[in-house]
Design a protein around this motif. Structure first.
Motif, PDB file in Angstrom:
ATOM      1  N   GLN A  48       0.815  -1.198   0.000  1.00 26.87           N
ATOM      2  CA  GLN A  48       0.000   0.000   0.000  1.00 26.87           C
ATOM      3  C   GLN A  48       0.854   1.255   0.000  1.00 26.87           C
ATOM      4  N   SER A  54      -6.597  -0.435   0.486  1.00 27.02           N
ATOM      5  CA  SER A  54      -5.975  -1.646   1.028  1.00 27.02           C
ATOM      6  C   SER A  54      -6.705  -2.903   0.573  1.00 27.02           C
ATOM      7  N   PHE A  55      -8.044  -2.851   0.579  1.00 21.79           N
ATOM      8  CA  PHE A  55      -8.871  -4.000   0.203  1.00 21.79           C
ATOM      9  C   PHE A  55     -10.083  -3.507  -0.577  1.00 21.79           C
ATOM     10  N   LYS A  57     -13.907  -5.069  -2.469  1.00 22.32           N
ATOM     11  CA  LYS A  57     -14.861  -6.139  -2.807  1.00 22.32           C
ATOM     12  C   LYS A  57     -16.020  -5.502  -3.547  1.00 22.32           C
ATOM     13  N   PHE A  79     -15.459 -11.561   3.283  1.00 24.97           N
ATOM     14  CA  PHE A  79     -14.503 -10.503   2.986  1.00 24.97           C
ATOM     15  C   PHE A  79     -14.151  -9.726   4.256  1.00 24.97           C
ATOM     16  N   ILE A  83     -10.275  -9.604   6.992  1.00 20.98           N
ATOM     17  CA  ILE A  83      -9.445  -8.405   7.162  1.00 20.98           C
ATOM     18  C   ILE A  83      -9.033  -8.267   8.625  1.00 20.98           C
ATOM     19  N   TYR A  89      -9.553   0.745   9.548  1.00 19.43           N
ATOM     20  CA  TYR A  89      -9.859   1.147   8.176  1.00 19.43           C
ATOM     21  C   TYR A  89     -11.100   2.031   8.103  1.00 19.43           C
TER      22      TYR A  89
END
Length: 166
Positions: A48, A54-55, A57, A79, A83, A89
């Motif tokens: 990152q 970062s993620f 979906k 999902f 994490i 986040y």
């Protein structure tokens, strides 16, 4: 102030020397484990850059629908569960539609889709509503070509994007 910097430098040097001596005294198995853990940490940290998610979906919808089906719901929960430290986040929910229908209709549909996905997110007790930001794009800002069936299908989605907050 200059003396304090030198003192800090010596403290760091002493810590490094102590750490090196400790490392030399470790068994081969412990050394290998430590090196492997250091490798994993550096590998995970490389992914990152500042300002990059970062993620992510995506949740896909049928035409004109804002219903999150059972399979998509399970996928969202898996999902979120995957994490680590999700409380670190900020989550943005980006809602999109295809170009079928008028501007107002697609704005409404986009809003309904994002609200449906936020409800799914809040099922997970680790996710707090105050860390969720919604951006409804409607039929604007398509990523895929709306002139094809496949492109329209891919544009009917909500993207869940996690950004490292600390």
């Amino acid at each position: 102030m200059h003396v304090a910097q030198v003192k800090d430098f010596h403290e760091v040097g002493e810590t490094v020397a102590w750490t090196f001596r400790s490392f030399c005294k470790m068994s081969l198995v412990k050394k290998a484990s430590l090196i492997f853990c250091m490798f994993l940490c550096s590998f995970c940290a490389q992914g990152q850059d500042f300002g990059e998610p970062s993620f992510m979906k995506s949740v896909y919808f049928r035409g004109g629908s804002f219903f999150v089906d059972w399979e998509q719901s399970i996928g969202v929960q898996q999902f979120l569960d995957s994490i680590p430290n999700i409380h670190n986040y900020v989550i943005t929910v980006h809602s999109h539609t295809d170009n079928v229908g008028g501007k107002e209709y697609n704005e409404w549909l986009s809003q309904m889709r994002s609200e449906s996905v936020v409800e799914e997110l809040l099922i997970n007790e680790k996710v707090k509503e105050e860390f969720i930001e919604i951006k409804d794009f409607g039929l604007f800002n398509p990523i895929y070509n709306n002139s094809t069936w496949e492109g329209r299908r891919k544009n009917r989605r909500v993207d869940i994007i996690l950004w490292l907050a600390i």
